[in-house]
Design a protein around this motif. Structure first.
Motif, PDB file in Angstrom:
ATOM      1  N   PRO A   1       0.820  -1.216   0.000  1.00  0.00           N
ATOM      2  CA  PRO A   1       0.000   0.000   0.000  1.00  0.00           C
ATOM      3  C   PRO A   1       0.854   1.266   0.000  1.00  0.00           C
ATOM      4  O   PRO A   1       1.990   1.281   0.490  1.00  0.00           O
TER       5      PRO A   1
ATOM      6  N   HIS B   1       4.684   1.901   8.604  1.00  0.00           N
ATOM      7  CA  HIS B   1       4.253   3.215   8.133  1.00  0.00           C
ATOM      8  C   HIS B   1       4.709   4.268   9.132  1.00  0.00           C
ATOM      9  O   HIS B   1       4.494   4.126  10.342  1.00  0.00           O
TER      10      HIS B   1
ATOM     11  N   TYR C   1      -3.032  -2.631   6.893  1.00  0.00           N
ATOM     12  CA  TYR C   1      -3.020  -1.670   5.791  1.00  0.00           C
ATOM     13  C   TYR C   1      -3.545  -2.334   4.525  1.00  0.00           C
ATOM     14  O   TYR C   1      -3.179  -3.472   4.210  1.00  0.00           O
TER      15      TYR C   1
ATOM     16  N   THR D   1      -4.630  -1.385   0.264  1.00  0.00           N
ATOM     17  CA  THR D   1      -4.576  -0.446  -0.844  1.00  0.00           C
ATOM     18  C   THR D   1      -5.976  -0.034  -1.275  1.00  0.00           C
ATOM     19  O   THR D   1      -6.833  -0.878  -1.513  1.00  0.00           O
TER      20      THR D   1
ATOM     21  N   THR E   1      -4.553   4.845   1.078  1.00  0.00           N
ATOM     22  CA  THR E   1      -4.360   3.601   1.832  1.00  0.00           C
ATOM     23  C   THR E   1      -5.300   3.584   3.029  1.00  0.00           C
ATOM     24  O   THR E   1      -5.511   4.610   3.689  1.00  0.00           O
TER      25      THR E   1
ATOM     26  N   GLU F   1      -5.988   2.321   6.802  1.00  0.00           N
ATOM     27  CA  GLU F   1      -5.233   1.921   7.994  1.00  0.00           C
ATOM     28  C   GLU F   1      -6.215   1.623   9.121  1.00  0.00           C
ATOM     29  O   GLU F   1      -7.126   2.404   9.382  1.00  0.00           O
TER      30      GLU F   1
END
Length: 247
Positions: free
Chosen positions: A31, A79, A172, A174, A180, A182
């Protein structure tokens, strides 16, 4: 501030068979605003089998959808949110026995669920060991993921390979090239046990694609088992940008 809760359940008897793969095959699934989270320089994917128990969505337990099996294939990312790195998982494929579960997860969380007939067994197999087996039926044939597990459990140790595999508390997905999803997964740190032997027999190409076949057809890099606990999945947020992480 944390998002409101979406799903509550127990995740129990989590079996993880972990395989080293070429990082290139994971890039199409990566993602936006995440990077691969590597274990000692290795890109790992995990075949995971476990049980959902006492499941409720938005506080409601739906009859026939409270206790069920799940098998998934996932890999690991992180991330940077401007203050810290969040360690999470991305799911390539998830199998459950109920079509309604797949429908909700795919539409609300952009997951990759499919519904197939499933079953599991838990049997004492030898002294101080238990045999856990998860099965799903595809094209008329039962696929299987299982392991013989030591009955002695211990806490996860900081910096251990078990910590890397189990202690990812974010998911996560896509949504687009620059978008993205989360979501946060909350649970206590689990107790883990040694996996003495394992089995994975499946139609890898049909389930995950031919690029995964060479990597999932060999002995796993590692195998772990966790007892599990109550869990909570919070309502997802959307990431449209990400701060530049520190060098």
């Amino acid at each position: 501030m944390s998002s409101p809760g979406f799903l509550k359940a127990q995740w129990k008897n989590l079996l993880m068979l972990n395989y080293e793969v070429d990082p290139e095959i994971l890039k199409p699934y990566l993602p936006a605003y995440t990077v691969l989270d590597l274990w000692q320089g290795k890109a790992l994917v995990s075949m995971v089998g476990f049980l959902f128990k006492e499941t409720s969505v938005l506080g409601i337990k739906w009859p026939g959808h409270i206790n069920f099996e799940e098998v998934n294939l996932r890999f690991y990312v992180k991330h940077f949110d401007g203050q810290e790195w969040k360690r999470g998982a991305v799911f390539i494929s998830e199998i459950v026995p109920k079509s309604l579960i797949a429908l909700i997860a795919n539409n609300l969380y952009n997951e990759h669920y499919r519904a197939l007939p499933m079953r599991h067994s838990i049997m004492r197999c030898c002294k101080n060991h238990t045999d856990f087996l998860y099965e799903w039926k595809l094209k008329g044939k039962w696929n299987k993921l299982g392991g013989i597990v030591n009955d002695s459990f211990k806490p996860i140790q900081p910096g251990s390979p078990e910590e890397f595999i189990f202690e990812h508390y974010w998911g996560y997905n896509t949504l687009g090239d620059k978008l993205t999803m989360e979501y946060q997964v909350e649970h206590i740190s689990w107790q883990v046990a040694e996996v003495k032997d394992s089995i994975f027999e499946a139609d890898i190409v049909e389930l995950y694609g031919k690029e995964f076949a060479p990597y999932l057809s060999v002995k796993p890099y590692s195998a772990f088992f966790a007892d599990g606990s109550d869990i909570s999945v919070r309502i997802a947020n959307k990431l449209r940008a990400a701060p530049t992480p520190p060098k």
